[in-house]
Structure formats: C-alpha cells, structure tokens
Design an enzyme around this catalytic site. Structure first.
Site, PDB file in Angstrom:
ATOM      1  CB  CYS A  55     -47.735 -53.320  53.027  1.00 26.73           C
ATOM      2  SG  CYS A  55     -46.446 -52.217  52.446  1.00 26.73           S
TER       3      CYS A  55
ATOM      4  CE  LYS B 157     -45.579 -57.597  49.770  1.00 24.94           C
ATOM      5  NZ  LYS B 157     -44.473 -57.014  50.489  1.00 24.94           N
TER       6      LYS B 157
HETATM    7  N1  SAJ Z   1     -49.402 -53.641  63.978  1.00 26.40           N
HETATM    8  C1  SAJ Z   1     -50.216 -53.862  65.072  1.00 26.40           C
HETATM    9  N2  SAJ Z   1     -49.913 -54.893  65.917  1.00 26.40           N
HETATM   10  C2  SAJ Z   1     -48.826 -55.692  65.715  1.00 26.40           C
HETATM   11  C3  SAJ Z   1     -48.009 -55.471  64.588  1.00 26.40           C
HETATM   12  C4  SAJ Z   1     -48.312 -54.440  63.728  1.00 26.40           C
HETATM   13  O1  SAJ Z   1     -51.206 -53.153  65.293  1.00 26.40           O
HETATM   14  O2  SAJ Z   1     -48.624 -56.595  66.546  1.00 26.40           O
HETATM   15  C5  SAJ Z   1     -49.723 -52.544  63.042  1.00 26.40           C
HETATM   16  C6  SAJ Z   1     -48.628 -51.474  62.941  1.00 26.40           C
HETATM   17  O3  SAJ Z   1     -48.743 -50.550  63.999  1.00 26.40           O
HETATM   18  C7  SAJ Z   1     -48.914 -50.884  61.582  1.00 26.40           C
HETATM   19  C8  SAJ Z   1     -49.395 -52.086  60.779  1.00 26.40           C
HETATM   20  O4  SAJ Z   1     -49.779 -53.074  61.721  1.00 26.40           O
HETATM   21  O5  SAJ Z   1     -49.968 -49.926  61.665  1.00 26.40           O
HETATM   22  C9  SAJ Z   1     -48.358 -52.677  59.832  1.00 26.40           C
HETATM   23  O6  SAJ Z   1     -47.076 -52.696  60.428  1.00 26.40           O
HETATM   24  P1  SAJ Z   1     -46.044 -53.903  60.278  1.00 26.40           P
HETATM   25  O7  SAJ Z   1     -44.812 -53.541  61.025  1.00 26.40           O
HETATM   26  O8  SAJ Z   1     -46.698 -55.173  60.658  1.00 26.40           O
HETATM   27  O9  SAJ Z   1     -45.798 -54.017  58.718  1.00 26.40           O
HETATM   28  P2  SAJ Z   1     -45.375 -52.981  57.553  1.00 26.40           P
HETATM   29  O10 SAJ Z   1     -46.617 -52.524  56.868  1.00 26.40           O
HETATM   30  O11 SAJ Z   1     -44.432 -51.950  58.020  1.00 26.40           O
HETATM   31  O12 SAJ Z   1     -44.552 -53.986  56.596  1.00 26.40           O
HETATM   32  C10 SAJ Z   1     -45.180 -55.160  56.115  1.00 26.40           C
HETATM   33  C11 SAJ Z   1     -44.238 -56.354  56.363  1.00 26.40           C
HETATM   34  N3  SAJ Z   1     -44.969 -57.584  56.143  1.00 26.40           N
HETATM   35  C12 SAJ Z   1     -45.005 -58.592  57.054  1.00 26.40           C
HETATM   36  O13 SAJ Z   1     -44.471 -58.502  58.138  1.00 26.40           O
HETATM   37  C13 SAJ Z   1     -45.721 -59.839  56.661  1.00 26.40           C
HETATM   38  C14 SAJ Z   1     -43.010 -56.256  55.470  1.00 26.40           C
HETATM   39  O14 SAJ Z   1     -42.202 -57.415  55.586  1.00 26.40           O
HETATM   40  C15 SAJ Z   1     -43.443 -56.090  53.994  1.00 26.40           C
HETATM   41  O15 SAJ Z   1     -42.321 -55.953  53.138  1.00 26.40           O
HETATM   42  C16 SAJ Z   1     -44.273 -54.821  53.906  1.00 26.40           C
HETATM   43  O16 SAJ Z   1     -45.447 -55.009  54.728  1.00 26.40           O
HETATM   44  C17 SAJ Z   1     -44.667 -54.616  52.450  1.00 26.40           C
HETATM   45  O17 SAJ Z   1     -44.001 -53.786  51.787  1.00 26.40           O
HETATM   46  O18 SAJ Z   1     -45.552 -55.310  51.961  1.00 26.40           O
END
Ligand code: SAJ
Length: 414
Positions: free
Chosen positions: A267, A213
């Site tokens: 996360c 995780k």
């Molecule tokens: N972000 C960027 N650039 C990108 C992708 C995301 O700047 O290309 C930023 C987003 O704007 C945000 C942050 O990253 O601020 C996180 O967003 P996210 O959509 O990547 O992830 P979370 O936090 O919503 O959810 C993550 C997910 N993990 C992965 O994709 C590996 C989800 O599957 C997990 O269940 C969740 O964390 C968790 O609960 O741990």
C-alpha cells in the site's frame, strides 16, 4: 434490493480486503457470494478455512460459512450489490516509478457484466487512481453491449483503510468514505456499510474518495521519509537518531515517525506513485519521499558490507523478513530485499530468523539457513535487525555482546 437475487452482495476478490469484508457482511445476515479466480482459494473458503494470515480471520470466516450466508465460487451470480476488491498491481517504469495496472479491475468488471441489472450498486474498494470508478461505469456499459446504460446502475468508491494485523477491529471501528458517481450511489453505499461499520461514514464524490485513499498513504509515506532522511543525516553527524526523535517528539506539535530499512507492504510503497503518475510535474514532494524510502534498503546493505570488511568470512544473522512488525506478510518487504542481496554476497554464511514463517520464500531457499533468533545470534559475527517483531524487542541485550549490531529499527536503542 431486488428480491429476485439469490445474493445480496457479490464480492469480487477474496484476498486481504475482500475476504474479511464478505465474511463480516455474511455474519450480519447478508447473503454473500465471494468470487475468486483461484479454485484453491474458493475450495478453502467453502470449507470454512482461510488462505491468508490475519488474527481471528479464521474464526470470522468459519462463522460466516457455517451460518450458510457465505459461499465462494469462481464466477459471479446476480446480486443487488457488487463489491470489487481485487488487487491493483503496478508496472515498474524505466525511471523507477510505478504505473498502476487496472487489468484485474477490468477483468472483474467484465466478469460481472453478464449478471448485472438495472438498479444494482457497484462498489469499488480496491485502491485505484483517480477516475477509476468512472472507468468502471464505461467498461460495464461497453461489456454489456449497451444492455445497461451509464445511468442504469449506481457506482461508488468506498476505499478500505484497515491496517494489516488489526483488520477485524478496524473494519468495524474505522471511519469510512462513500464516494458516489451520484449522491444516490454514495447514500446507498453508506447504508450498506452501516450493516457492520460502527464509525462515521462520510458522503463524497468518487474522485475525492479515490484521492483520499491515495492521500492517506502518501501522507504516511512522506512522514516516514522524513524520519528515514533524518536517520541518514544523523549517521553522518554521529547522532543517535532514535534518541533525537524521542527528544524532538516531546515538543507538543512534533510527532516524527520511526526510521527503518525502507517502506514495504502493498500500500504505502505503491499508492503515492498513483498520484505521481497522474500529476508528475506537481507531485514533487511525494515523489522525493518515495525515492528516499526506496533508497533505504541499499543504504542498509552498504552498512553491512562496510562492517563485514573487518572479518575474513563473516557469519551474518538477519532478524526479520516481513514488511513490518508482527505480521507474516513478505509482500514488497525491504527486509526480504536486503536478505536476498546479502545472500548473493555472503553465500552459505547467512542465517535468517523470521518467527512468522515455517518455510523460506523460494528466492532464499538453498541460499540461507532459517534459524531461531538465539541460535542465529550465537553463531553470528554481525547481527542485522530488520523487523521489530515483539520477540526480537524482548531479546536480552547480553546475547548481542561482542557482536557487530546493525539495528535498523531502533529496537535495542536506549
Ligand atoms: N513504517 C516505518 N516507520 C513508521 C511506520 C511504518 O518504517 O514509523 C514502515 C513499516 O515498517 C512498513 C511500512 O512502513 O514497512 C508500512 O506500514 P504501515 O503500518 O505504516 O502501513 P500498512 O501498509 O500496513 O497499512 C497502510 C495503512 N495506511 C495508513 O496508515 C495511512 C492502512 O490504514 C491502510 O488500510 C493500508 O495501508 C492500505 O491497505 O492501504
């Protein structure tokens, strides 16, 4: 599962993970008791309503409560399985790193100590440092004062991986890991999740599941850091980073993520620190990625300050407060942090648009004005796009003419 139990499953913590999990089990015929320490949360759920925002969660919870299979309480009761889904907060260290705080997990373990019995299955879903499932076993033996011994219960870590905004779909369709302290525990946990999970469930040990995780979220953080670092380099070299990434991604083995104003949420901005805290000398790349991503909000603030210098009393419109697109969640949001800082510097002249909230968070009340996007832009000298919410993407570029635009998400890039 013991027939003496009134409940099949007792879910500790009714937040973003516990509530959908408890509800989906209930709609599949399991008798579920959801436990939360907040009475208001318990009352809301018992009325078939929800206290958090997630598409279609209200429908699922209503169905679960109406079926008679889901009820909520502030204290646990005997059940065959206990699922711990409480938050894992963190303490900020002097050097900026974060250290996991397991006190909520420990409290949940102490709360179930009086009702657990031989043969019960204990599942940890909360994201946790490696070794936490073993700690739970030790805490439980201690809290039951030896009434249950280490081998009397089955323990497993089954991390959730669902993406906020798409939780209900991913709950069913994402592959899962069932990591047991024993193979029997892993197998029992797998069988339980098969109640609703249509994807594959892989058996492993608890430590590997805990690390998996943390690894998934660190992988994403490191990849976002690469994009964010590129955006800084491109600014220095006068290159449009969005065009650069679009072009580089045409290579069959390159897939660069998107830069932004920083990484938020509870996360990805947190979990990598759990690896750094465990192995500080070895987790060098993971730590640097965190630092790169954490530096991005200040970089954006400085960009705004620089552009503002040319105005006597600039009016600034900030679009978005949420931690990412199309959600209402402001937790660990870089956009919110940026707006809070700008509010201090441009008192009274800051307009904010966040279509997913009706009321400003306390930290901004009386300091900024909440406006619709078109109104905010029409009054602004400088427009700062912080979150790529759908309505912002669809804004006509004409409204931005004659304004200084800082587009931190590449929303309006060609
Ligand atoms: N972000 C960027 N650039 C990108 C992708 C995301 O700047 O290309 C930023 C987003 O704007 C945000 C942050 O990253 O601020 C996180 O967003 P996210 O959509 O990547 O992830 P979370 O936090 O919503 O959810 C993550 C997910 N993990 C992965 O994709 C590996 C989800 O599957 C997990 O269940 C969740 O964390 C968790 O609960 O741990």
């Amino acid at each position: 599962m013991s027939t003496s139990n009134h409940f099949d499953i007792c879910v500790m913590g009714l937040g973003y993970i516990g509530l959908p999990t408890a509800s989906i089990f209930a709609t599949k015929g399991k008798k579920v008791l959801g436990v939360d320490v907040v009475q208001r949360v318990v009352d809301t759920i018992n009325q078939g309503k929800i206290h958090i925002e997630e598409p279609d969660l209200d429908i699922l919870v209503r169905a679960a409560v109406q079926s008679g299979n889901l009820s909520a309480a502030t204290a646990p009761a005997p059940a065959g399985t206990f699922i711990i889904a409480v938050p894992t907060p963190f303490e900020k260290q002097k050097d900026g790193s974060l250290k996991p705080d397991l006190s909520y997990i420990e409290s949940a373990v102490k709360a179930i100590a009086s009702v657990v019995k031989k043969g019960d299955l204990i599942i940890l879903e909360s994201t946790s440092p490696v070794g936490t499932t073993e700690l739970i076993r030790d805490w439980l033996v201690e809290a039951t004062k030896g009434r249950v011994e280490a081998n009397d219960l089955l323990y497993a870590h089954c991390p959730e991986r669902i993406l906020p905004g798409q939780m209900l779909k991913e709950l069913v369709t994402n592959d899962r890991i069932a990591g047991g302290l024993t193979p029997e525990a892993a197998q029992k946990a797998k069988e339980l999740y098969e109640t609703f999970c249509s994807a594959e469930i892989f058996l492993s040990d608890a430590r590997t599941a805990e690390m998996a995780k943390l690894t998934e979220n660190s992988f994403r953080d490191v990849n976002i850091a690469f994009a964010n670092e590129l955006s800084l380099i491109c600014d220095s070299l006068g290159i449009d980073v969005w065009e650069l990434i679009r072009l580089a991604n045409r290579h069959p083995r390159v897939n660069i993520l998107q830069p932004g104003p920083g990484v938020g949420g509870h996360c990805i901005a947190v979990d990598p620190w759990f690896i750094v805290a465990a192995c500080p000398d070895r987790a060098r790349l993971i730590r640097t990625a965190r630092e790169v991503n954490d530096s991005k909000p200040d970089y954006v603030i400085n960009q705004v300050l620089e552009r503002a210098e040319r105005f006597r009393k600039p009016v600034i419109a900030c679009l978005g407060l949420a931690f990412k697109a199309n959600v209402d969640d402001l937790r660990e949001s870089p956009a919110l942090h940026i707006v809070e800082e700008l509010a201090r510097k441009f008192k009274g002249n800051l307009l904010v648009c966040e279509p997913h909230i009706k009321e400003l968070p306390k930290s901004l009340q009386g300091k900024v004005t909440l406006e619709a996007a078109d109104v905010a832009i029409s009054k602004a000298d400088i427009v700062v796009l912080l979150v790529d919410h759908r309505p912002f993407k669809n804004l006509s570029k004409r409204v931005l003419e004659q304004r200084v635009v800082i587009d931190t998400r590449g929303c309006w890039s060609n």
